[in-house]
Enzyme design. Structure first.
Site, PDB file in Angstrom:
ATOM      1  CE  LYS A 167      -5.977  -1.034  11.619  1.00 20.66           C
ATOM      2  NZ  LYS A 167      -5.188   0.017  10.944  1.00 20.66           N
TER       3      LYS A 167
ATOM      4  CB  ILE B  25      -0.954  -0.006   1.203  1.00 18.20           C
ATOM      5  CG1 ILE B  25      -1.914  -1.197   1.111  1.00 18.20           C
ATOM      6  CG2 ILE B  25      -1.735   1.303   1.283  1.00 18.20           C
ATOM      7  CD1 ILE B  25      -2.791  -1.375   2.326  1.00 18.20           C
TER       8      ILE B  25
ATOM      9  CB  SER C 194      10.111   3.439   7.458  1.00 18.35           C
ATOM     10  OG  SER C 194      10.496   2.139   7.802  1.00 18.35           O
TER      11      SER C 194
END
Length: 227
Positions: free
Chosen positions: A153, A15, A34
């Protein structure tokens, strides 16, 4: 007009990589965050690297400061990192595991949203779009083995909806929980499609108004509300 900049936090090989490629082709400057990169370096494609451990919310503000200094203020922020500790029995999760997963899924997102919104005044008229990678765990899908991820989430989805209700009406920012599904509405999970995400995110960014915050879509279908 201010230059267009996308900040991708959690630059994965599917993604994240596909989204970076798509937005670079659309004329955006691309910055990637990252923990595995060399700070201040650039990829062969010219993307700017920022070293960041998203399990440490205290590092988020400094990452945005470095981005502002070395690249500019992003008008698109895409938080693509997530975390879940897999345990068959949720009660076997340790507090450290809970803290790690909540840091990645909720607390670091919270700080990133704060920092993104603080930059709106410097966007030269561009609207801010903040997007986060979601899944179906916020929508009634309960998988005990992924409890920490599901709680995270669900919290993230609630946070984005709350922020959108406050800041969306001002007309300067949009917020999305991007949730890929199968055409039947099931969770995509490991079958997520990087290019489908990139194309869908690009379309969301082009929209002038806030769409549904819980932005469920399927490859070849586009947005669809299953629940």
């Amino acid at each position: 007009m201010a230059s267009k900049i996308i900040f991708i936090i959690g630059a994965g090989q599917r993604i994240g990589a596909a989204t970076a490629k798509r937005f670079a082709a659309d004329g955006y400057q691309v910055a990637l965050a990252s923990r595995s990169v060399e700070a201040g370096s650039r990829t062969p494609e010219g993307y700017y690297n920022i070293k960041l451990d998203v399990s440490k919310p205290a590092e988020i503000e400094a990452a945005f400061a470095r981005l502002h200094r070395d690249v500019g203020v992003p008008n698109v922020v895409f938080f693509n990192a997530s975390s879940a500790t897999f345990k068959d029995d949720p009660l076997d999760l340790t507090l450290d595991e809970w803290q790690h997963d909540l840091n990645v899924n909720v607390l670091s997102q919270f700080v990133a949203i704060q920092q993104a919104v603080k930059g709106i005044d410097k966007l030269g008229g561009e609207k801010l779009t903040y997007l986060a990678t979601g899944n179906k765990l916020n929508a009634g899908l309960v998988l005990p083995v992924m409890t920490s991820g599901g709680v995270g989430k669900s919290g993230l989805a609630h946070l984005l909806q709350a922020v959108a209700r406050v800041h969306g009406p001002k007309g300067l920012a949009r917020f999305y929980y991007v949730d890929e599904r199968t055409p039947e509405g099931d969770a995509a999970f490991k079958n997520v499609d990087g290019e489908a995400h990139a194309d869908y995110i690009a379309e969301l960014v082009k929209q002038d108004q806030q769409g549904p915050v819980l932005s469920t879509f399927a490859k070849g279908v586009g947005y669809h509300k299953w629940e």
